[in-house]
Design a protein around this motif. Structure first.
Motif, PDB file in Angstrom:
ATOM      1  N   TYR A  64       0.827  -1.294   0.021  1.00  0.00           N
ATOM      2  CA  TYR A  64       0.163   0.031   0.051  1.00  0.00           C
ATOM      3  C   TYR A  64       0.816   1.203   0.109  1.00  0.00           C
ATOM      4  N   PHE A  65       0.496   2.106  -0.777  1.00  0.00           N
ATOM      5  CA  PHE A  65       0.920   3.486  -0.545  1.00  0.00           C
ATOM      6  C   PHE A  65       0.415   4.299   0.755  1.00  0.00           C
ATOM      7  N   VAL A  66       1.246   5.047   1.256  1.00  0.00           N
ATOM      8  CA  VAL A  66       0.396   6.176   2.043  1.00  0.00           C
ATOM      9  C   VAL A  66       0.035   7.662   1.315  1.00  0.00           C
ATOM     10  N   GLY A  67      -1.200   7.637   1.462  1.00  0.00           N
ATOM     11  CA  GLY A  67      -1.779   8.519   0.802  1.00  0.00           C
ATOM     12  C   GLY A  67      -2.093   8.186  -0.825  1.00  0.00           C
ATOM     13  N   VAL A  68      -2.685   9.250  -1.624  1.00  0.00           N
ATOM     14  CA  VAL A  68      -3.119   8.926  -3.066  1.00  0.00           C
ATOM     15  C   VAL A  68      -1.806   9.151  -3.763  1.00  0.00           C
ATOM     16  N   PRO A  69      -1.589   8.520  -4.521  1.00  0.00           N
ATOM     17  CA  PRO A  69      -0.095   8.820  -5.497  1.00  0.00           C
ATOM     18  C   PRO A  69      -0.293   9.877  -6.355  1.00  0.00           C
ATOM     19  N   SER A  70       0.499  10.568  -6.704  1.00  0.00           N
ATOM     20  CA  SER A  70       0.434  11.961  -7.635  1.00  0.00           C
ATOM     21  C   SER A  70      -0.363  11.881  -8.807  1.00  0.00           C
ATOM     22  N   PRO A  71       0.137  10.663  -9.605  1.00  0.00           N
ATOM     23  CA  PRO A  71      -0.714  10.477 -10.946  1.00  0.00           C
ATOM     24  C   PRO A  71      -2.163  10.272 -10.709  1.00  0.00           C
ATOM     25  N   ALA A  72      -2.374   9.497  -9.683  1.00  0.00           N
ATOM     26  CA  ALA A  72      -3.760   9.097  -9.602  1.00  0.00           C
ATOM     27  C   ALA A  72      -4.516  10.387  -9.018  1.00  0.00           C
ATOM     28  N   GLY A  73      -3.923  11.271  -8.258  1.00  0.00           N
ATOM     29  CA  GLY A  73      -4.407  12.452  -7.740  1.00  0.00           C
ATOM     30  C   GLY A  73      -4.831  13.507  -8.925  1.00  0.00           C
TER      31      GLY A  73
ATOM     32  N   SER B 172      -2.704  12.533   2.895  1.00  0.00           N
ATOM     33  CA  SER B 172      -3.042  11.700   4.192  1.00  0.00           C
ATOM     34  C   SER B 172      -2.655  10.592   4.347  1.00  0.00           C
ATOM     35  N   LYS B 173      -2.967   9.971   5.373  1.00  0.00           N
ATOM     36  CA  LYS B 173      -2.401   8.433   5.765  1.00  0.00           C
ATOM     37  C   LYS B 173      -3.478   7.481   5.246  1.00  0.00           C
ATOM     38  N   VAL B 174      -4.113   7.640   4.389  1.00  0.00           N
ATOM     39  CA  VAL B 174      -5.095   6.959   3.602  1.00  0.00           C
ATOM     40  C   VAL B 174      -4.491   5.505   2.868  1.00  0.00           C
ATOM     41  N   PRO B 175      -4.551   4.553   3.192  1.00  0.00           N
ATOM     42  CA  PRO B 175      -3.633   3.597   2.508  1.00  0.00           C
ATOM     43  C   PRO B 175      -4.296   3.275   1.062  1.00  0.00           C
ATOM     44  N   THR B 176      -3.630   3.196   0.124  1.00  0.00           N
ATOM     45  CA  THR B 176      -4.114   3.173  -1.207  1.00  0.00           C
ATOM     46  C   THR B 176      -3.103   1.853  -1.886  1.00  0.00           C
ATOM     47  N   TRP B 177      -3.860   0.911  -2.512  1.00  0.00           N
ATOM     48  CA  TRP B 177      -3.271  -0.309  -2.894  1.00  0.00           C
ATOM     49  C   TRP B 177      -2.224   0.025  -4.112  1.00  0.00           C
ATOM     50  N   SER B 178      -1.086  -0.446  -3.989  1.00  0.00           N
ATOM     51  CA  SER B 178      -0.330  -0.295  -4.893  1.00  0.00           C
ATOM     52  C   SER B 178      -0.444  -1.387  -6.137  1.00  0.00           C
ATOM     53  N   PHE B 179      -0.555  -0.928  -7.523  1.00  0.00           N
ATOM     54  CA  PHE B 179      -0.704  -2.026  -8.454  1.00  0.00           C
ATOM     55  C   PHE B 179       0.858  -2.590  -8.748  1.00  0.00           C
TER      56      PHE B 179
ATOM     57  N   THR C  53     -14.811   5.933 -20.755  1.00  0.00           N
ATOM     58  CA  THR C  53     -13.737   5.211 -20.297  1.00  0.00           C
ATOM     59  C   THR C  53     -13.037   5.788 -19.167  1.00  0.00           C
ATOM     60  N   LEU C  54     -12.635   6.836 -19.371  1.00  0.00           N
ATOM     61  CA  LEU C  54     -11.727   7.576 -18.487  1.00  0.00           C
ATOM     62  C   LEU C  54     -12.623   7.836 -16.924  1.00  0.00           C
ATOM     63  N   VAL C  55     -13.918   8.140 -17.010  1.00  0.00           N
ATOM     64  CA  VAL C  55     -14.929   8.313 -16.053  1.00  0.00           C
ATOM     65  C   VAL C  55     -15.061   6.961 -15.101  1.00  0.00           C
ATOM     66  N   VAL C  56     -15.309   6.085 -15.987  1.00  0.00           N
ATOM     67  CA  VAL C  56     -15.452   4.503 -15.397  1.00  0.00           C
ATOM     68  C   VAL C  56     -14.233   4.279 -14.725  1.00  0.00           C
ATOM     69  N   GLY C  57     -12.887   4.453 -15.407  1.00  0.00           N
ATOM     70  CA  GLY C  57     -11.807   3.947 -14.923  1.00  0.00           C
ATOM     71  C   GLY C  57     -11.463   4.670 -13.639  1.00  0.00           C
ATOM     72  N   THR C  58     -11.625   6.163 -13.520  1.00  0.00           N
ATOM     73  CA  THR C  58     -11.378   6.844 -12.408  1.00  0.00           C
ATOM     74  C   THR C  58     -12.286   6.464 -11.414  1.00  0.00           C
ATOM     75  N   LEU C  59     -13.405   6.224 -11.466  1.00  0.00           N
ATOM     76  CA  LEU C  59     -14.683   5.943 -10.328  1.00  0.00           C
ATOM     77  C   LEU C  59     -14.073   4.481 -10.087  1.00  0.00           C
ATOM     78  N   GLY C  60     -13.662   3.626 -10.930  1.00  0.00           N
ATOM     79  CA  GLY C  60     -13.085   2.527 -10.245  1.00  0.00           C
ATOM     80  C   GLY C  60     -11.912   2.320  -9.433  1.00  0.00           C
ATOM     81  N   TYR C  61     -11.040   3.545  -9.761  1.00  0.00           N
ATOM     82  CA  TYR C  61     -10.087   3.461  -8.836  1.00  0.00           C
ATOM     83  C   TYR C  61     -10.463   4.009  -7.484  1.00  0.00           C
ATOM     84  N   VAL C  62     -11.426   5.042  -7.542  1.00  0.00           N
ATOM     85  CA  VAL C  62     -11.943   5.312  -6.066  1.00  0.00           C
ATOM     86  C   VAL C  62     -12.559   4.268  -5.320  1.00  0.00           C
TER      87      VAL C  62
END
Length: 237
Positions: free
Chosen positions: A131-140, A177-184, A215-224
């Motif tokens: 897990y990353f700590v916080g949302v990675p910058s590309p995902a942000g 944040s300290k939110v854990p985000t899964w690392s692909f 597709t980008l809308v679906v993919g981004t919501l999927g990441y959420v």
């Protein structure tokens, strides 16, 4: 003193990073000109190059301190500066003061997130967890651009400036944040399922080329959804 030559392949990762920087800067230019769809596509190109340059460097065994610093600077430009400016040019200029504050908050949060990651990497703490700590910058950056994806996909007007400003500030907070985000990067595929992944990748590529914004809308919501899932899973663990 003999001149030391290096193979061209050794600088290919840095060339990709420089190309990503050029894409980010050009995205800002097209944003100023009002060509927002092409500007967003350039940010996406920068994100793709960002995902490839590090892997290429490891594959070619050409990792370097200069390359690492260059990659971090490119991330700040492409994912901390350019997306906020695009959103400002697109809709936040209607509320210039509040909108600019949101841009600054997001950019500062992004650079703090990158600084934290760099310190962790140099101390050997990064990369030990799934897990990353916080949302990675590309995902942000993709999350910040989500309102633009939605507007382009459904041909709707830009969202209200006050709402967008709050949204951008929230995404900035998620970066630090300290939110854990899964690392692909930690994802391992069973050998007998590789063919299914290749088919899914071909389907995703065709969807992006045919219906890019949906597709980008679906993919981004999927990441959420993945972030929420990892948060719940990490909390239970």
């Amino acid at each position: 003193m003999a001149r030391r030559d290096i193979p061209l392949t050794n600088i290919l990762p840095n060339l990709m990073t420089v190309t990503a920087i050029c894409a980010g800067l050009t995205a800002i230019r097209y944003g100023l000109q009002g060509n927002f769809e092409f500007a967003v596509l350039l940010i996406l190109l920068a994100a793709i190059l960002d995902g490839l340059d590090g892997r290429l460097a490891r594959l070619l065994d050409s990792d370097s301190a200069v390359g690492a610093e260059l990659d971090s600077l490119a991330d700040f430009l492409n994912f901390g500066v350019a997306p906020g400016l695009l959103l400002y040019f697109w809709a936040l200029s209607e509320t210039p003061r509040l909108g600019w504050i949101a841009v600054l908050i997001y950019a500062v949060c992004c650079v703090l997130r990158l600084a934290r990651f760099n310190v962790s990497a140099k101390s050997g703490e990064a990369g030990e967890d799934a897990y990353f700590v916080g949302v990675p910058s590309p995902a942000g950056a993709m999350l910040v651009l989500l309102p633009m994806f939605v507007s382009f996909a459904f041909d709707s007007a830009p969202f209200h400036g006050h709402l967008l400003s709050l949204y951008m500030a929230i995404i900035g907070a998620l970066l630090i944040s300290k939110v854990p985000t899964w690392s692909f990067k930690r994802l391992h595929i069973p050998q007998d399922r590789v063919r299914y992944i290749l088919v899914a990748f071909a389907f995703a590529g065709a969807a992006v080329l045919t219906y890019p914004w949906i597709t980008l809308v679906v993919g981004t919501l999927g990441y959420v959804g993945v972030v929420i899932w990892s948060l719940v899973r990490r909390g239970r663990g």
